[in-house]
Design a protein around this motif. Structure first.
Motif, PDB file in Angstrom:
ATOM      1  N   TYR A  52      36.819  34.815  27.399  1.00  0.00           N
ATOM      2  CA  TYR A  52      36.854  33.636  28.252  1.00  0.00           C
ATOM      3  C   TYR A  52      38.149  33.562  29.046  1.00  0.00           C
ATOM      4  CZ  TYR A  52      37.382  28.724  29.504  1.00  0.00           C
ATOM      5  OH  TYR A  52      37.611  27.572  30.172  1.00  0.00           O
ATOM      6  N   CYS A  53      39.245  33.903  28.409  1.00  0.00           N
ATOM      7  CA  CYS A  53      40.536  33.712  29.041  1.00  0.00           C
ATOM      8  C   CYS A  53      41.442  34.896  28.769  1.00  0.00           C
ATOM      9  CB  CYS A  53      41.188  32.426  28.509  1.00  0.00           C
ATOM     10  SG  CYS A  53      42.750  32.002  29.296  1.00  0.00           S
ATOM     11  N   MET A  54      42.179  35.303  29.794  1.00  0.00           N
ATOM     12  CA  MET A  54      43.238  36.301  29.625  1.00  0.00           C
ATOM     13  C   MET A  54      44.492  35.773  30.286  1.00  0.00           C
ATOM     14  SD  MET A  54      41.230  39.925  30.093  1.00  0.00           S
ATOM     15  CE  MET A  54      42.573  40.890  29.374  1.00  0.00           C
ATOM     16  N   GLY A  74      54.515  31.023  28.211  1.00  0.00           N
ATOM     17  CA  GLY A  74      53.382  31.339  29.054  1.00  0.00           C
ATOM     18  C   GLY A  74      53.804  31.525  30.498  1.00  0.00           C
ATOM     19  N   VAL A  75      53.240  32.536  31.148  1.00  0.00           N
ATOM     20  CA  VAL A  75      53.546  32.828  32.542  1.00  0.00           C
ATOM     21  C   VAL A  75      52.357  32.474  33.423  1.00  0.00           C
ATOM     22  CG1 VAL A  75      54.114  34.636  34.194  1.00  0.00           C
ATOM     23  CG2 VAL A  75      55.152  34.659  31.911  1.00  0.00           C
ATOM     24  N   ALA A  76      51.198  32.998  33.078  1.00  0.00           N
ATOM     25  CA  ALA A  76      49.995  32.742  33.856  1.00  0.00           C
ATOM     26  C   ALA A  76      48.780  33.041  32.996  1.00  0.00           C
ATOM     27  CB  ALA A  76      49.971  33.608  35.119  1.00  0.00           C
ATOM     28  N   ALA A  77      47.689  32.355  33.286  1.00  0.00           N
ATOM     29  CA  ALA A  77      46.449  32.583  32.561  1.00  0.00           C
ATOM     30  C   ALA A  77      45.278  32.335  33.493  1.00  0.00           C
ATOM     31  CB  ALA A  77      46.349  31.682  31.331  1.00  0.00           C
ATOM     32  N   ILE A  78      44.163  32.994  33.194  1.00  0.00           N
ATOM     33  CA  ILE A  78      42.985  32.849  34.038  1.00  0.00           C
ATOM     34  C   ILE A  78      41.740  32.789  33.184  1.00  0.00           C
ATOM     35  CG2 ILE A  78      42.840  35.361  34.412  1.00  0.00           C
ATOM     36  CD1 ILE A  78      41.844  34.673  37.285  1.00  0.00           C
ATOM     37  N   GLY A  79      40.957  31.767  33.399  1.00  0.00           N
ATOM     38  CA  GLY A  79      39.662  31.600  32.751  1.00  0.00           C
ATOM     39  C   GLY A  79      38.748  31.000  33.785  1.00  0.00           C
ATOM     40  N   ALA A  93      34.436  43.349  35.708  1.00  0.00           N
ATOM     41  CA  ALA A  93      33.674  44.576  35.459  1.00  0.00           C
ATOM     42  C   ALA A  93      34.505  45.573  34.644  1.00  0.00           C
ATOM     43  CB  ALA A  93      33.244  45.199  36.779  1.00  0.00           C
ATOM     44  N   LYS A  94      35.813  45.520  34.808  1.00  0.00           N
ATOM     45  CA  LYS A  94      36.700  46.433  34.100  1.00  0.00           C
ATOM     46  C   LYS A  94      37.398  45.774  32.913  1.00  0.00           C
ATOM     47  CE  LYS A  94      37.766  49.207  38.207  1.00  0.00           C
ATOM     48  NZ  LYS A  94      38.846  49.720  39.081  1.00  0.00           N
ATOM     49  N   ASN A  95      37.084  44.476  32.687  1.00  0.00           N
ATOM     50  CA  ASN A  95      37.761  43.738  31.613  1.00  0.00           C
ATOM     51  C   ASN A  95      39.274  43.898  31.716  1.00  0.00           C
ATOM     52  OD1 ASN A  95      35.325  42.837  30.301  1.00  0.00           O
ATOM     53  ND2 ASN A  95      35.073  44.929  29.574  1.00  0.00           N
ATOM     54  N   THR A  96      39.764  43.734  32.916  1.00  0.00           N
ATOM     55  CA  THR A  96      41.178  43.950  33.185  1.00  0.00           C
ATOM     56  C   THR A  96      41.754  42.740  33.905  1.00  0.00           C
ATOM     57  OG1 THR A  96      40.866  46.343  33.335  1.00  0.00           O
ATOM     58  CG2 THR A  96      42.849  45.435  34.346  1.00  0.00           C
ATOM     59  N   VAL A  97      42.958  42.377  33.522  1.00  0.00           N
ATOM     60  CA  VAL A  97      43.676  41.302  34.187  1.00  0.00           C
ATOM     61  C   VAL A  97      44.958  41.879  34.774  1.00  0.00           C
ATOM     62  CG1 VAL A  97      44.959  40.569  32.124  1.00  0.00           C
ATOM     63  CG2 VAL A  97      44.495  38.926  33.958  1.00  0.00           C
ATOM     64  N   TYR A  98      45.353  41.350  35.918  1.00  0.00           N
ATOM     65  CA  TYR A  98      46.534  41.830  36.616  1.00  0.00           C
ATOM     66  C   TYR A  98      47.522  40.681  36.812  1.00  0.00           C
ATOM     67  CZ  TYR A  98      43.108  45.401  37.844  1.00  0.00           C
ATOM     68  OH  TYR A  98      42.134  46.364  37.793  1.00  0.00           O
ATOM     69  N   LEU A  99      48.785  41.028  36.907  1.00  0.00           N
ATOM     70  CA  LEU A  99      49.815  40.068  37.274  1.00  0.00           C
ATOM     71  C   LEU A  99      50.663  40.690  38.371  1.00  0.00           C
ATOM     72  CD1 LEU A  99      50.988  37.248  36.596  1.00  0.00           C
ATOM     73  CD2 LEU A  99      52.683  38.449  35.183  1.00  0.00           C
ATOM     74  N   GLN A 100      50.480  40.205  39.577  1.00  0.00           N
ATOM     75  CA  GLN A 100      51.296  40.640  40.707  1.00  0.00           C
ATOM     76  C   GLN A 100      52.554  39.787  40.734  1.00  0.00           C
ATOM     77  OE1 GLN A 100      50.824  43.210  42.983  1.00  0.00           O
ATOM     78  NE2 GLN A 100      52.899  42.689  43.635  1.00  0.00           N
ATOM     79  N   MET A 101      53.684  40.426  40.614  1.00  0.00           N
ATOM     80  CA  MET A 101      54.958  39.713  40.560  1.00  0.00           C
ATOM     81  C   MET A 101      55.783  40.078  41.784  1.00  0.00           C
ATOM     82  SD  MET A 101      55.850  40.129  36.509  1.00  0.00           S
ATOM     83  CE  MET A 101      56.124  41.892  36.624  1.00  0.00           C
ATOM     84  N   ASN A 102      56.030  39.101  42.635  1.00  0.00           N
ATOM     85  CA  ASN A 102      56.823  39.283  43.844  1.00  0.00           C
ATOM     86  C   ASN A 102      58.103  38.468  43.748  1.00  0.00           C
ATOM     87  OD1 ASN A 102      54.699  40.855  44.930  1.00  0.00           O
ATOM     88  ND2 ASN A 102      53.736  39.032  45.823  1.00  0.00           N
TER      89      ASN A 102
END
Length: 121
Positions: free
Chosen positions: A33-35, A48-53, A73-82
Motif C-alpha cells: 500500500y505504501c512505500m 521520515g522524508v517522503a512517502a507515497i500511497g 509494475a516494477k514494485n519500485t519507488v524512487y526519490l529524486q533529490m535536487n
C-alpha cells in the motif's frame, strides 16, 4: 519476508542531485500500500522524508527539493533529490507497509538496509 533493496546513494556537492531507487520483492500481499523513504544522520533519530500511497507525504525540510514517485509494475519507488544540502547527509532507508502510510517510523513494517548519501559544502 519482504525484501527492499535500495540503490543510488553516493557523494555529491551541495546543490547537486541524486536519485534513490528501492525495489520491493517477496511480499506476501496483493500489493504494498505504501512505500517511503526515511533518513538517519549520526547521533540523530530516524526521520521520515517522503512517502507515497494513496497520497504523498513530504517532510517540511525537503518540500520543493525532493520528489517521490513509484512504478507499480516494477514494485519500485524512487526519490529524486535536487538542490541537496549538507544537512541532507544521512543514511537513507526505504520502507514499506501493506496497510498504513505516513512519515512515522511506526507506520512501516518492512525496512531496507539503507544507502549512504553524503553532501559536501
Amino acid at each position: 519476508q519482504v525484501q527492499l533493496v535500495e540503490s543510488g546513494g553516493g557523494s555529491v556537492q551541495a546543490g547537486g542531485s541524486l536519485r534513490l531507487s528501492c525495489a520491493a520483492s517477496r511480499f506476501p500481499y496483493a500489493r504494498l500500500y505504501c512505500m517511503g523513504w526515511f533518513r538517519q544522520a549520526p547521533g540523530k533519530e530516524r526521520e521520515g522524508v517522503a512517502a507515497i500511497g494513496d497520497s504523498t507525504y513530504y517532510a517540511d525540510s525537503v518540500k520543493g527539493r525532493f520528489t517521490i514517485s513509484q512504478d507499480n509494475a516494477k514494485n519500485t519507488v524512487y526519490l529524486q533529490m535536487n538542490s541537496l544540502k549538507p544537512e541532507d547527509t544521512a543514511t537513507y532507508y526505504c520502507a514499506a507497509d501493506p496497510n498504513f502510510c505516513g512519515l512515522r517510523t511506526t507506520h512501516f513494517s518492512h525496512w531496507g538496509q539503507g544507502t549512504q548519501v553524503t553532501v559536501s559544502s
